[in-house]
Enzyme design. Sequence first.
Site, PDB file in Angstrom:
ATOM      1  N   THR A  96     -39.137 -41.266  -2.205  1.00 23.82           N
ATOM      2  CA  THR A  96     -38.944 -42.729  -2.145  1.00 23.82           C
ATOM      3  C   THR A  96     -39.939 -43.368  -3.100  1.00 23.82           C
ATOM      4  O   THR A  96     -41.157 -43.253  -2.893  1.00 23.82           O
ATOM      5  CB  THR A  96     -39.205 -43.249  -0.718  1.00 23.82           C
ATOM      6  OG1 THR A  96     -38.367 -42.539   0.188  1.00 23.82           O
ATOM      7  CG2 THR A  96     -38.905 -44.738  -0.631  1.00 23.82           C
ATOM      8  N   LYS A 171     -32.642 -47.495  -0.586  1.00 23.05           N
ATOM      9  CA  LYS A 171     -33.719 -46.952   0.267  1.00 23.05           C
ATOM     10  C   LYS A 171     -34.701 -48.062   0.662  1.00 23.05           C
ATOM     11  O   LYS A 171     -35.238 -48.075   1.775  1.00 23.05           O
ATOM     12  CB  LYS A 171     -34.429 -45.817  -0.463  1.00 23.05           C
ATOM     13  CG  LYS A 171     -35.585 -45.189   0.298  1.00 23.05           C
ATOM     14  CD  LYS A 171     -35.156 -44.334   1.484  1.00 23.05           C
ATOM     15  CE  LYS A 171     -36.381 -43.877   2.264  1.00 23.05           C
ATOM     16  NZ  LYS A 171     -36.087 -42.889   3.284  1.00 23.05           N
ATOM     17  N   LYS A 239     -46.658 -47.126   1.577  1.00 26.60           N
ATOM     18  CA  LYS A 239     -46.223 -47.049   0.158  1.00 26.60           C
ATOM     19  C   LYS A 239     -44.835 -47.683   0.006  1.00 26.60           C
ATOM     20  O   LYS A 239     -44.597 -48.486  -0.894  1.00 26.60           O
ATOM     21  CB  LYS A 239     -46.224 -45.575  -0.262  1.00 26.60           C
ATOM     22  CG  LYS A 239     -45.664 -45.252  -1.615  1.00 26.60           C
ATOM     23  CD  LYS A 239     -44.378 -44.464  -1.630  1.00 26.60           C
ATOM     24  CE  LYS A 239     -44.180 -43.305  -0.713  1.00 26.60           C
ATOM     25  NZ  LYS A 239     -42.813 -42.828  -0.634  1.00 26.60           N
TER      26      LYS A 239
HETATM   27  P1  NAP Z   1     -45.317 -34.740   2.585  1.00 31.60           P
HETATM   28  O1  NAP Z   1     -45.110 -33.974   3.843  1.00 31.60           O
HETATM   29  O2  NAP Z   1     -46.615 -35.400   2.330  1.00 31.60           O
HETATM   30  O3  NAP Z   1     -44.926 -33.771   1.376  1.00 31.60           O
HETATM   31  C1  NAP Z   1     -45.050 -34.114   0.021  1.00 31.60           C
HETATM   32  C2  NAP Z   1     -45.140 -32.802  -0.739  1.00 31.60           C
HETATM   33  O4  NAP Z   1     -45.068 -33.061  -2.138  1.00 31.60           O
HETATM   34  C3  NAP Z   1     -46.459 -32.083  -0.464  1.00 31.60           C
HETATM   35  O5  NAP Z   1     -46.199 -30.723  -0.211  1.00 31.60           O
HETATM   36  C4  NAP Z   1     -47.235 -32.314  -1.751  1.00 31.60           C
HETATM   37  O6  NAP Z   1     -48.150 -31.287  -2.054  1.00 31.60           O
HETATM   38  C5  NAP Z   1     -46.114 -32.328  -2.773  1.00 31.60           C
HETATM   39  N1  NAP Z   1     -46.493 -33.040  -3.996  1.00 31.60           N
HETATM   40  C6  NAP Z   1     -46.978 -34.295  -4.094  1.00 31.60           C
HETATM   41  N2  NAP Z   1     -47.202 -34.603  -5.363  1.00 31.60           N
HETATM   42  C7  NAP Z   1     -46.835 -33.535  -6.099  1.00 31.60           C
HETATM   43  C8  NAP Z   1     -46.828 -33.249  -7.487  1.00 31.60           C
HETATM   44  N3  NAP Z   1     -47.269 -34.146  -8.392  1.00 31.60           N
HETATM   45  N4  NAP Z   1     -46.387 -32.039  -7.884  1.00 31.60           N
HETATM   46  C9  NAP Z   1     -45.959 -31.127  -6.989  1.00 31.60           C
HETATM   47  N5  NAP Z   1     -45.945 -31.338  -5.657  1.00 31.60           N
HETATM   48  C10 NAP Z   1     -46.388 -32.538  -5.221  1.00 31.60           C
HETATM   49  O7  NAP Z   1     -44.220 -35.909   2.463  1.00 31.60           O
HETATM   50  P2  NAP Z   1     -42.710 -35.923   3.011  1.00 31.60           P
HETATM   51  O8  NAP Z   1     -42.704 -36.563   4.342  1.00 31.60           O
HETATM   52  O9  NAP Z   1     -42.078 -34.585   2.776  1.00 31.60           O
HETATM   53  O10 NAP Z   1     -42.089 -37.011   1.997  1.00 31.60           O
HETATM   54  C11 NAP Z   1     -41.812 -36.704   0.634  1.00 31.60           C
HETATM   55  C12 NAP Z   1     -41.114 -37.905   0.013  1.00 31.60           C
HETATM   56  O11 NAP Z   1     -39.913 -38.196   0.736  1.00 31.60           O
HETATM   57  C13 NAP Z   1     -41.958 -39.202   0.053  1.00 31.60           C
HETATM   58  O12 NAP Z   1     -41.698 -39.986  -1.091  1.00 31.60           O
HETATM   59  C14 NAP Z   1     -41.458 -39.884   1.330  1.00 31.60           C
HETATM   60  O13 NAP Z   1     -41.671 -41.277   1.281  1.00 31.60           O
HETATM   61  C15 NAP Z   1     -39.983 -39.504   1.322  1.00 31.60           C
HETATM   62  N6  NAP Z   1     -39.329 -39.437   2.645  1.00 31.60           N
HETATM   63  C16 NAP Z   1     -39.955 -38.947   3.760  1.00 31.60           C
HETATM   64  C17 NAP Z   1     -39.279 -38.899   4.980  1.00 31.60           C
HETATM   65  C18 NAP Z   1     -39.912 -38.379   6.252  1.00 31.60           C
HETATM   66  O14 NAP Z   1     -39.360 -38.651   7.343  1.00 31.60           O
HETATM   67  N7  NAP Z   1     -40.998 -37.622   6.197  1.00 31.60           N
HETATM   68  C19 NAP Z   1     -37.952 -39.330   5.057  1.00 31.60           C
HETATM   69  C20 NAP Z   1     -37.334 -39.794   3.900  1.00 31.60           C
HETATM   70  C21 NAP Z   1     -38.014 -39.843   2.695  1.00 31.60           C
HETATM   71  P3  NAP Z   1     -49.531 -31.069  -1.246  1.00 31.60           P
HETATM   72  O15 NAP Z   1     -49.252 -29.851  -0.424  1.00 31.60           O
HETATM   73  O16 NAP Z   1     -50.572 -30.883  -2.290  1.00 31.60           O
HETATM   74  O17 NAP Z   1     -49.776 -32.308  -0.409  1.00 31.60           O
END
Ligand code: NAP
Length: 288
Positions: A96, A171, A239
């Site tokens: 997102t 979104k 964010k």
């Molecule tokens: P998360 O658990 O914090 O996972 C993000 C992952 O991306 C982590 O493993 C992180 O690595 C990796 N990452 C971040 N920057 C990177 C980069 N530059 N290069 C390679 N890997 C990188 O977050 P999430 O909940 O999965 O959400 C991910 C995205 O989807 C966000 O934008 C969020 O807003 C969106 N989203 C989330 C949900 C939800 O319910 N969780 C639902 C819809 C959309 P590290 O291991 O180093 O932290």
Amino acid sequence: MKPISRVGFIGLGAMGGPMAGHLQAKGLLAVVGNRTPEKAVALAETLGVAAAKAPSDFSGCDAVVLCVSMDADVLQCCRDLAGVLAPGALVIDHSTVARETALTAAALLAEAGIAFLDAPVSGGVEGARNGKLSVMVGGDAEVLASAQELLSAYALRVTLMGPTGAGQATKAVNQVLVAGIAQAVCEGLAFGEALGLKPESLVPTLAAGAAGNWFLDKRGATMMADQFTPGFKSALLLKDLRIVQAMADALGRHYSVVEQSLVDYAKLVDAGYGEEDTSALIRLKRAN
Ligand code: NAP
């Protein structure tokens, strides 16, 4: 567009990890990458695919899927991929981020002959685990058609919302509803606690009627038991709310749910609860 048979996945967090697993189950996943490389090595071992050590490890992919944290992460990944993917390849971004970020990503990849879809998702970690996400897509219809088989690995519904950026605009709307529902449920349940009602009867009773919703169903009982394991991190919703506010400001509009939620989630993050699930908002509602 060429057929997609070799897929890379970058960003193996709460959402990306299970989504990558669904691609592997379909026989499409070749390589995974993550900022913290140990996570990629561990998942690659479990799934029997390669762990990327450098962007060049994605060079043989027909498509690379992103589900990373912030706008800067998406742009960094796209710059890296522009240098290694072959013309005709595709990058799909499920993170997102701002609509402008999607436009910038699409433009920099297009210079290298690489297609791009902004394709944010909704459905939470449960939707990612069950393969039942709603995918809101911005981009070209023909490019999306080439990606339908890939997306069907974890999507319940895939909707082309318009040109590049329209997925992220959708979104942003989704996040207004998400924030408002969190406000209502956390406030209502804190009120129920203050009235001395029992969580085990309160939550299912509310869920069975007109107040029932996904967030109450999935997070009601856990928040009342003080469990805030994400789920969806409060820092990530903050964010998203900042993205929404910038879009509303550009239209000269003010939305009270967005403004209240920005104040509340900034407070939660400042208090050190940014890594907790968005249901941690009940902490503030209890203190009201
Ligand atoms: P998360 O658990 O914090 O996972 C993000 C992952 O991306 C982590 O493993 C992180 O690595 C990796 N990452 C971040 N920057 C990177 C980069 N530059 N290069 C390679 N890997 C990188 O977050 P999430 O909940 O999965 O959400 C991910 C995205 O989807 C966000 O934008 C969020 O807003 C969106 N989203 C989330 C949900 C939800 O319910 N969780 C639902 C819809 C959309 P590290 O291991 O180093 O932290």
